[in-house]
Scaffold this motif. Sequence first.
Motif, PDB file in Angstrom:
ATOM      1  N   HIS A  49     -28.738   6.763  42.338  1.00 15.93           N
ATOM      2  CA  HIS A  49     -28.173   6.319  41.196  1.00 15.93           C
ATOM      3  C   HIS A  49     -27.238   5.035  41.475  1.00 15.93           C
ATOM      4  O   HIS A  49     -27.504   3.802  40.921  1.00 15.93           O
ATOM      5  N   ALA A  52     -29.438   1.938  42.300  1.00 11.19           N
ATOM      6  CA  ALA A  52     -30.173   1.368  40.968  1.00 11.19           C
ATOM      7  C   ALA A  52     -29.121   0.751  40.284  1.00 11.19           C
ATOM      8  O   ALA A  52     -29.606  -0.434  39.864  1.00 11.19           O
ATOM      9  N   THR A 103     -27.804  -0.740  27.524  1.00 14.50           N
ATOM     10  CA  THR A 103     -28.122   0.373  28.715  1.00 14.50           C
ATOM     11  C   THR A 103     -29.497  -0.131  29.323  1.00 14.50           C
ATOM     12  O   THR A 103     -30.433   0.052  28.440  1.00 14.50           O
ATOM     13  N   LEU A 104     -29.425  -0.620  30.598  1.00 16.75           N
ATOM     14  CA  LEU A 104     -30.732  -0.931  31.378  1.00 16.75           C
ATOM     15  C   LEU A 104     -30.960   0.294  32.243  1.00 16.75           C
ATOM     16  O   LEU A 104     -30.160   1.155  32.570  1.00 16.75           O
ATOM     17  N   LYS A 105     -32.279   0.462  32.618  1.00 16.62           N
ATOM     18  CA  LYS A 105     -32.798   1.670  33.258  1.00 16.62           C
ATOM     19  C   LYS A 105     -33.408   0.944  34.676  1.00 16.62           C
ATOM     20  O   LYS A 105     -34.349   0.048  34.495  1.00 16.62           O
ATOM     21  N   ARG A 106     -33.333   1.464  35.658  1.00 26.74           N
ATOM     22  CA  ARG A 106     -33.953   1.274  36.972  1.00 26.74           C
ATOM     23  C   ARG A 106     -34.887   2.659  37.281  1.00 26.74           C
ATOM     24  O   ARG A 106     -34.064   3.544  37.458  1.00 26.74           O
ATOM     25  N   ILE A 108     -35.477   6.428  36.401  1.00 23.20           N
ATOM     26  CA  ILE A 108     -34.684   7.075  35.519  1.00 23.20           C
ATOM     27  C   ILE A 108     -33.344   7.112  35.300  1.00 23.20           C
ATOM     28  O   ILE A 108     -32.256   7.625  34.253  1.00 23.20           O
ATOM     29  N   PHE A 109     -32.633   6.114  36.068  1.00 21.14           N
ATOM     30  CA  PHE A 109     -31.179   6.028  36.115  1.00 21.14           C
ATOM     31  C   PHE A 109     -30.806   4.982  35.062  1.00 21.14           C
ATOM     32  O   PHE A 109     -31.177   3.708  35.290  1.00 21.14           O
ATOM     33  N   PRO A 110     -29.698   5.252  34.293  1.00 16.54           N
ATOM     34  CA  PRO A 110     -29.338   4.436  33.211  1.00 16.54           C
ATOM     35  C   PRO A 110     -28.099   3.487  33.715  1.00 16.54           C
ATOM     36  O   PRO A 110     -27.462   4.118  34.892  1.00 16.54           O
ATOM     37  N   GLU A 349     -31.034  14.935  34.654  1.00 12.74           N
ATOM     38  CA  GLU A 349     -31.586  13.499  34.795  1.00 12.74           C
ATOM     39  C   GLU A 349     -32.314  12.947  33.557  1.00 12.74           C
ATOM     40  O   GLU A 349     -32.407  11.693  33.333  1.00 12.74           O
ATOM     41  N   GLN A 350     -32.743  13.575  32.646  1.00 12.41           N
ATOM     42  CA  GLN A 350     -33.709  13.308  31.514  1.00 12.41           C
ATOM     43  C   GLN A 350     -32.814  13.770  30.243  1.00 12.41           C
ATOM     44  O   GLN A 350     -33.230  12.743  29.369  1.00 12.41           O
TER      45      GLN A 350
END
Length: 441
Positions: A49, A52, A103-106, A108-110, A349-350
């Motif tokens: 995380h 990311a 919120t950006l995601k890499r 599954i990590f926000p 995580e989801q």
Amino acid sequence: MEPYNPRPASFFDRYAYAIKAMVILFLMMILLIPTVMISNIIGERQNYHQEAISEVTSRWSGEQNVTGPVLAIPYVTPGTTGDTFAYLLPEQLSINGELMPQTLKRGIFPVAVYDSKLKLTGRFSTEPLSKLNIPASAFRWDRAVMLIGITDLRGIGNQVQLTWNGQQSLFNPGVMNNDLFESGIQTPVSLQPRDTGIATGNFVLDIGLKGSGRIKFSPVGKTTSISIRSSWPDPSFDEAFPPQTRSVSEKGFSATWQVQHLNRNYPQSWSGSKFNIRSADVGIRLFMPGGTYQQSSRAIKYAILIIGLTFFIFYFMELSQRRAIHPLQYMLVGLALCIFYTLLISISEQLNFALAYVISSGLTIGLITMYVAGAYKSGRIAAAIGGSLVLLYGFIYVIISAEDQALLMGSLGLFIILAVIMYFSRTIKWNKLSDKASIAE
């Protein structure tokens, strides 16, 4: 015909339940190995995380710290060839801003990032320079520069323009030295003392600034007022000064600060690099709700409690119902309890942690309950086991959620559990467990 003499009970017959208890204790210790491995998995996911976040912020912009404005005025020191700078802070500073988060995601990590619109207004007076014991004639007023410290210059989204006493000028990147901060912007200002020997100046400037995670402001004014609003519903105010007023709702937040020069540990003017003007920062962190890995890490610390109490329930069932349970069955149940944590981590995580906990514990309790019902052909025993596990997992979740009261609630809960165990175990005739007719109802 010789009379029948029953074979005397052997040591293992006499102490069969005590030996079984030691075997169960050994199995509990063995099951701590996978819990340690799962704890390492949590650490690895936290590292992923952070990687990311680092990747997103390297492309967007990092945490921002806005420091200033500060006037840097060079002066000549006899016997030296270069200029030395005196630094002057504003008499009044007002910062009004709005954060536009997203919120950006890499994977599954926000990652929480923001655009901001900041308006800085205030007033300078050169009167505090008189306390530095520097002759007024030594100052090079025509080379005065306004500085603003900005942590990550990549986040600047507009050409910053200063309005100084009605005159406009543009900022340029860079600072002349590292006395105050390592990166920032600067622009020259017109600063000429009047007949009184004091120069004053009013300023207005607008900054469009991108950043991620957190934004901080240094209260450099003798009187500093800061007002920030945003649509982010979960702010965290965790710097030197809490907000004087705040309003937080699902639609966002607004917060204001009022900081006086007496609240910080540096004066209005000085020379050289004597003070850290970021020591009294105020700021806002865009908190990501859930605390997935932190809460999962806290949950796994109670693994020994869940495994131990579950094994005790099964062991107590052996004593009260005279239904032998094989050590392999204990191990299978223990592995199911360990898998609960991998389910919790992966699902959280989801989804949010609370829902992930409900799903993970529901699957685990359902699996163990069905296993007991199939193995012992008893719906009553299975229901008792399932109900006990529901209470146990509910108790653990309450402890995890109550951060401030976790110790108190955990201590009271364990005391109640011990009291229940002592109450039900009092009817067992421990000295007659080897006798098939010994269990008291």
